[in-house]
Scaffold this active site. Sequence first.
Site, mmCIF file in Angstrom:
data_model
loop_
_atom_site.group_PDB
_atom_site.id
_atom_site.type_symbol
_atom_site.label_atom_id
_atom_site.label_comp_id
_atom_site.label_asym_id
_atom_site.label_seq_id
_atom_site.Cartn_x
_atom_site.Cartn_y
_atom_site.Cartn_z
ATOM 1 N N GLU A 42 -5.619 -3.973 -1.726
ATOM 2 C CA GLU A 42 -6.078 -5.153 -0.983
ATOM 3 C C GLU A 42 -7.112 -5.979 -1.723
ATOM 4 O O GLU A 42 -7.401 -7.110 -1.314
ATOM 5 C CB GLU A 42 -6.670 -4.707 0.369
ATOM 6 C CG GLU A 42 -5.664 -4.155 1.354
ATOM 7 C CD GLU A 42 -5.440 -2.650 1.254
ATOM 8 O OE1 GLU A 42 -5.006 -2.052 2.256
ATOM 9 O OE2 GLU A 42 -5.696 -2.075 0.176
ATOM 10 N N LYS A 97 -16.866 17.162 9.651
ATOM 11 C CA LYS A 97 -17.929 17.372 10.627
ATOM 12 C C LYS A 97 -18.001 18.856 10.957
ATOM 13 O O LYS A 97 -17.071 19.430 11.506
ATOM 14 C CB LYS A 97 -17.678 16.563 11.898
ATOM 15 C CG LYS A 97 -18.862 16.603 12.869
ATOM 16 C CD LYS A 97 -18.655 15.673 14.046
ATOM 17 C CE LYS A 97 -19.885 15.647 14.942
ATOM 18 N NZ LYS A 97 -19.715 14.736 16.089
ATOM 19 N N THR A 149 0.851 -1.187 0.000
ATOM 20 C CA THR A 149 0.000 0.000 0.000
ATOM 21 C C THR A 149 0.884 1.234 0.000
ATOM 22 O O THR A 149 2.069 1.170 0.346
ATOM 23 C CB THR A 149 -0.919 0.033 1.228
ATOM 24 O OG1 THR A 149 -0.110 0.144 2.410
ATOM 25 C CG2 THR A 149 -1.763 -1.239 1.317
#
Length: 548
Positions: free
Chosen positions: A330, A440, A186
């Site tokens: 993955e 948020k 990764t």
Amino acid sequence: MIQSTMQEGALTISSLLEHSRKFFPEATVSTWTGSGLRTESFSEIGDNAAQVANALAKLGIGIGDRVATFMWNNNEHQALYAAIPSMGAVLHTLNLRLSPEQAVFIMNHAEDKVVFVDASVAPLLQNYVPQVPSVTDVVVVNGPADAFSAPEGVTVRAWDDLLEGESTEYDWPELDEHAAAAMCYTSGTTGDPKGVVYSHRSIYLHSFQVISTAGMALANSDLALVIVPMFHAMSWGMPYAAMMAGASLLHPDRFLQPEPLLAMMKEARPTMAAAVPTIWSGVAALLESHPQDISHLRSVTVGGSAVPPSMVRKFDEFNAPIVHAWGMTETSPLGSVAHPPADVTDPEEAFPFRITQGRFPAAVAARIVDSDGNVLPNDGVTSGELEVSGPWITGSYYSPEGNVSDPSKFHDGWLRTGDVSTISPQGYMTIVDRTKDIIKTGGEWISSVDLENVIAGHPEILECTVIGVPDPKWDERPFVLAVTTEGSTLDVPTMRAWLEERVPRWQVPERWSFGEEVPKTSVGKFDKKKVRQAYADGLYEVINGLEL
């Protein structure tokens, strides 16, 4: 229990190699040189693969040994894709764009023994090899051996010298289809990169998906321009799928800018292509100023990050339709593909399906869960973290001491993707955001992906990314880093007014910065981690619009 009458047969890379070599004499692999093509048949690629295997065996490479590539997409890399796993060794594709620290970590973690390197990037590899004691040999491809200065104890050869005198036949061993065939790490945007090891079986099954009409539909009649790097998630499986289907391949080598990409398209007229959105945004911008027919592309597969709807519209105008796909290192990587339902034939009715991340193939199970792991409904509205499982989905990360099933990434046999998504009753998955990227603000959530897609739809925006930044009143607010077209006089008040007609007013960002480019990761995605750090360090000239 009654048993089947079917024969046994291992699903291995060597069987794909020999299949392509013997039964597809018309299929070719070509590499762009900057001015033209150099082309080989699959039979010639197979001959080179056998020569490589014979040479590596003489260097002491055996079952399970890791052989790395530090290379662009080209004919030689295709031969290595075939040779290394077929002889029982493990192909380790090294990302050319990782930081030196990450590259050295990965090579030591994988314990690479031999490294094949393109001459054009050999000076970069020179900085790494002295710090990797497991490396014994380096092979320079597309250039002389002296392009690489070897540290003591490392032998350097040129590609032609390695293959000289070697037989074009090799007695491929009978391998367990579950054995390691290739490994990819990764990009390590958080923590050290993590190793994913693909089996012969997983690659073989994944190849079926790439050639399936429910997947990328790669066919014997195709010439595929493979822009997605061979060091990134196995080039989306296209090198192996081409062996299965007998499709021809066009590799761009190091020529990845819009100008050479369009030049090779004009020369070779590929029928399909695959790359991340940032590649196609550059191609689209050049086509606006230098029109060229690219309608020979029946399909433009785009993945790696969300594709702005405006980009899909633009390529429809070019008569080169985008097919949106989703996946991860993955997941080998194909996880879903956005083909409209068969009964939806009107282009405008099909469009909303095309801009989702698509439907999952039969071999990939998928669900969305809440923070407590409860499975949520596929109603197209409820969002949760996407989890997937299947025969080409990793169940752990590689470790020399034993593979690791990290609970932050794996949950009851499911891979936790980190993508906040919805799944519709028809099975279409839409990524709302990454769990770490959702903003948020004042107790409400803003999808950075949705905002990016809307902003990217402005005709004077070339590319943009959105992150959440601290705000004393609202906890977080969106910050936009954007690149505008040449000669643009776009300003923040104009963009805010334009956005207010398209998103709720409370979502309209106040903080903007205009730059020459958006930082990108080693695989071409927008690097939000770097943008966050640069913002925190005060490196952007932030323009504040009207306060809410």
